[in-house]
Every structure is written in C-alpha cells, then in structure tokens.
Design an enzyme around this catalytic site. Structure first.
Site, short mmCIF file in Angstrom:
data_model
loop_
_atom_site.label_atom_id
_atom_site.label_comp_id
_atom_site.label_asym_id
_atom_site.label_seq_id
_atom_site.Cartn_x
_atom_site.Cartn_y
_atom_site.Cartn_z
N CYS B 10 0.84 -0.98 0.11
CA CYS B 10 -0.06 0.01 -0.06
C CYS B 10 0.91 1.20 -0.09
O CYS B 10 2.08 1.18 -0.20
CB CYS B 10 -0.97 -0.07 1.34
SG CYS B 10 -0.05 -0.20 2.75
N CYS B 13 3.76 1.54 2.33
CA CYS B 13 5.01 0.64 2.01
C CYS B 13 5.64 1.21 0.99
O CYS B 13 7.06 1.21 1.20
CB CYS B 13 4.64 -0.65 1.65
SG CYS B 13 3.21 -1.28 2.61
#
Lengths: 349, 80
Positions: B10, B13
C-alpha cells in the site's frame, strides 16, 4: 523534506508550533464566513441575493470549514491513538471468551489505529494468537464502522446525542454480527493457510517508545496523507451538498424518501454499500439532506453503509476469507445497519 | 547490509521503501533492499502492523512510516 520533518526538534519549538498552529486554526475558523463575503461580494462584486452566487459561497465556506475540522480531528485522533496498537489489542483479547470478547473487540476496534491495508496481517495475527474468529470479526467490523472522522464531524454538526446514538449503535452492530458469525462456526470458511501461519518472536509494539515529538510528527503526516487521499471525495460531497442546499425544493427528498416511505432506509443502505467514499465526503451530503427533511435514521444508515463496507477492503479480506464468509459478513453487517436505521427513525420521529 | 520492507504494497509501504532507498544512497551504504509482500512471511517476523522495516533480519520499525532522518539513524546504527 516533507512537512512532518519540518517540525522543530526542541520541546520549546514543538510547543511553540502547536500553539501557533492552534492560533492559526482558530483564526481561520472564525474568519471563514467573513473571508468569502469579502472575496465574493466586495472584491468580485457578486450579488449576495443571487442563487448561483449563494451556492458558490456555501460551497467555499463549507469546504474550508470541513477542511479545518478534518485537520484537527485527524491530528488529535492520530496522536491519541498512537498510544494504542493492534499488538496491544491482541494482547487484551487473548483468552477472552465470546460475548465479553466481542464487546471488548468492538470497543478496541474504535480506538486502535488501523489502516485497511493492515486488515489481513491483523486478522492472521489475531487468529494465530487464539482469538476466536467471531471476536476478530467484531474488531474488523467496528474499526471502519465507528469512524473517528464521523464522530468528530457529527459532534460539531449535529451535537452529542446523535453522535452517542451513532457510536452505541455501531458498537452494537459489531458485537452482534461478530457474535452471530462466531455461533455459525465460520472457521470452515477461512482460508486454511491462515491456521498454519507461525508467528515470529520479534513482535514490536508500535505504540511504545515514541517521543511526543514523534507522535506529533505522525499526526501531521496523517493529516497530510489522508487529505491528499480523500480531497476528491470531499469536494464531490461538499459540491453535492451545496447543490442540494441551494436548489432542491424543500420537501423534494422528504416526499420520496421521508418518514412516509417504508423502504427509505433499505434503499439508502443499498445505495451506500457500493459507494466508496470517506466519512468526511459523506457528511456534507448528510447535512444537506437532513436540512431537506430526510430522517436522521435513514441518513445514519446511509453513512454507516458507505464507511463500513467498502469494495477495496473486501478484496483484501478475500485473501483470508472464503466467499461464503464474506457474503455472511456483508449480510449481517448490512442488516444490522438497516435495523439501526429503522430503529432511529422510530425513536427520533 | 540486508534491508527488508514488509507490507502488502500500500501507499505506506511505498513511502517507507522510498525513505530507505534515499537513506541508503545518502549514506553510501552497500545494502540490498527487498520488498516482502507475502503475508505468511510478514507474520513470520511477528509483524501485524504494516509497514515494517527489517534491518539484517531484525524488525526495527513496525506500524508507521518513520521519517527519513529516523531511517538514516537506524541504518547508521546498524552499519557499525
């Protein structure tokens, strides 16, 4: 260097920034209406009586107001919730029986910082630690359903009674749905690999060992990234709200979806479930529709349906839940929301 | 040095990977940066809150995106 890194590192500097920030915020909130009066009516010489001008004024005023409210709600809730973590919640839930566990899980779901991208690791982590599936589901339902942005906005726009109704009913839905899922023994519809995952021994609790400055930094970063993510939904919501506010005839919605229509809540929930937005994007719409005579129960049900069940989260959860369980999950939560809507329409009538 | 970014991919990250890459370049370290997206592997590190930063197989940050300065400090500490 991003904005979160510009915060001074000394305690004095941080307190200074915090106080200055609150000052600027208060000034902007207080001067909001006056500002748009000056710009639209004095500088551009627009006619305040004109309906189009009025709608533009309402849109600009509402945009700034909601934006300012969001900044303070997101910042405060991020800093407060940085003292909690999924790891800590799991420790609380370990060994709790169903019933009490569901209640605790739902309450913790509200105050635990949680992003839907962590839904899968959290689900596996809970199950691996022996937390029952039903209790885990109560947590996963309450987390998006009882939304901190919705709480903050409801509180400022509609007062504490409506807010309390929203929180209590959201928790009830999470507790009851999770309990029912537990009773249905839905373990058979959880992907088998979940039960084979071995937890490593390095678990670190993200809520520990942070300085207040780091928590402030997290708050600033969350404000920035969340607003960057939802501003489109926000403007669409406020725009629709402004149009309804200025142009919809007073009893237009009340006639079709008002207290007289027995299917009002059902239709609102069915529209809300596939709609992907954010609590902040829905609230201006809710406020405008309320003004036009839609009952609060129908509107709360609509808002809950939008925030609780979202397609991206379902796609993520599909990795660990089989379609049967996803379907039961959506159905029980959806029915719970419908029931709450009808109940409130009856109580608040 | 071996750096791993744990997370399903996501936005957080991505931000953490960016911070790690920048910090490694700034410090002139010789390090491999690997993204770990498999849930079983992530849980294998005991991580439930993503994203997480793993340096030489040790989890140093979990559940938040540290600032570039913090990543730099963590990497410097680990390289000694």
């Amino acid at each position: 260097m991003n904005i979160a890194e510009r915060i001074p590192t000394t305690t004095r500097g941080r307190v200074g920034v915090l106080i200055a920030g609150i000052g600027v915020w208060a000034l902007a909130y207080w001067a909001n209406e006056w500002l748009w009066n000056v710009i639209l009516y004095d500088a551009f010489g627009l006619d305040p009586k004109n309906q189009i001008t009025e709608t533009i004024h309402f849109f600009l005023y509402d945009s700034l107001k909601i934006l300012l409210l969001l900044v303070i709600i997101i910042f405060a809730s991020t800093v407060l919730r940085s003292f909690m973590s999924v790891e800590r919640t799991r420790a609380f839930l370990g060994g709790k029986r169903e019933g009490v566990g569901n209640l605790l899980a739902a309450a913790l779901g509200v105050i635990t910082p949680f992003c839907s991208c962590s839904a899968v690791p959290a689900f596996i982590g809970f199950v691996a630690a022996g937390v029952p599936i039903g209790v885990t589901m109560s947590f996963l339902i309450a987390s998006p359903l009882v939304n901190e942005i919705a709480i903050g906005l409801l509180l400022t726009l509609f007062g504490w009674q409506i807010t309390a109704l929203y929180v209590v009913s959201g928790l009830t839905i999470a507790v009851v749905s999770g309990y029912i899922l537990g009773r249905l023994h839905v373990e058979r519809w959880v992907e088998p690999f979940v039960f084979e995952v071995k937890l490593g021994g390095q678990t670190i609790d993200p809520s520990l060992g942070l300085t207040f400055g780091q928590r402030m930094q997290m708050g600033v970063e969350e404000v920035r990234s969340l607003i960057a993510k939802i501003w489109v939904y926000l403007l669409v919501g406020i725009g629709l709200g402004a149009l309804i506010h200025g142009w919809a005839p007073t009893d237009f919605f009340a006639t079709y979806a008002g207290p007289g229509n027995p299917f009002g809540v059902l239709i609102a929930v069915l529209i809300g479930i596939p709609l992907y937005s954010n609590a902040a994007g829905v609230m201006p719409l809710v406020a405008a529709l309320y003004e036009k005579g839609l009952p609060m129960g129908t509107l709360l049900a609509f808002m809950m349906a939008v925030v609780a069940l979202s397609l991206p989260e379902m796609i993520l959860l599909r990795r660990v839940l089989k379609p049967q369980l996803l379907a039961i999950f959506i159905t029980t939560t959806g029915l719970g929301i419908v029931a709450v809507g009808y109940l409130f329409n009856a109580i608040l009538a | 040095m071996n750096i791993k970014i744990l997370g399903p991919g996501c936005r957080n990250c991505v931000n953490l990977t960016k911070a790690a890459t920048t910090a490694v370049a700034e410090l002139g370290l010789e390090a491999s940066i690997e993204k770990v997206e498999d849930y079983t592997a992530i849980l294998g590190y005991g991580v439930m809150s993503t994203p997480a930063l793993v340096i030489n197989e040790k989890v140093v940050v979990s559940g938040r995106v540290p600032t570039l300065a913090e990543v730099r400090t963590l990497l410097t500490a680990a390289s000694h």
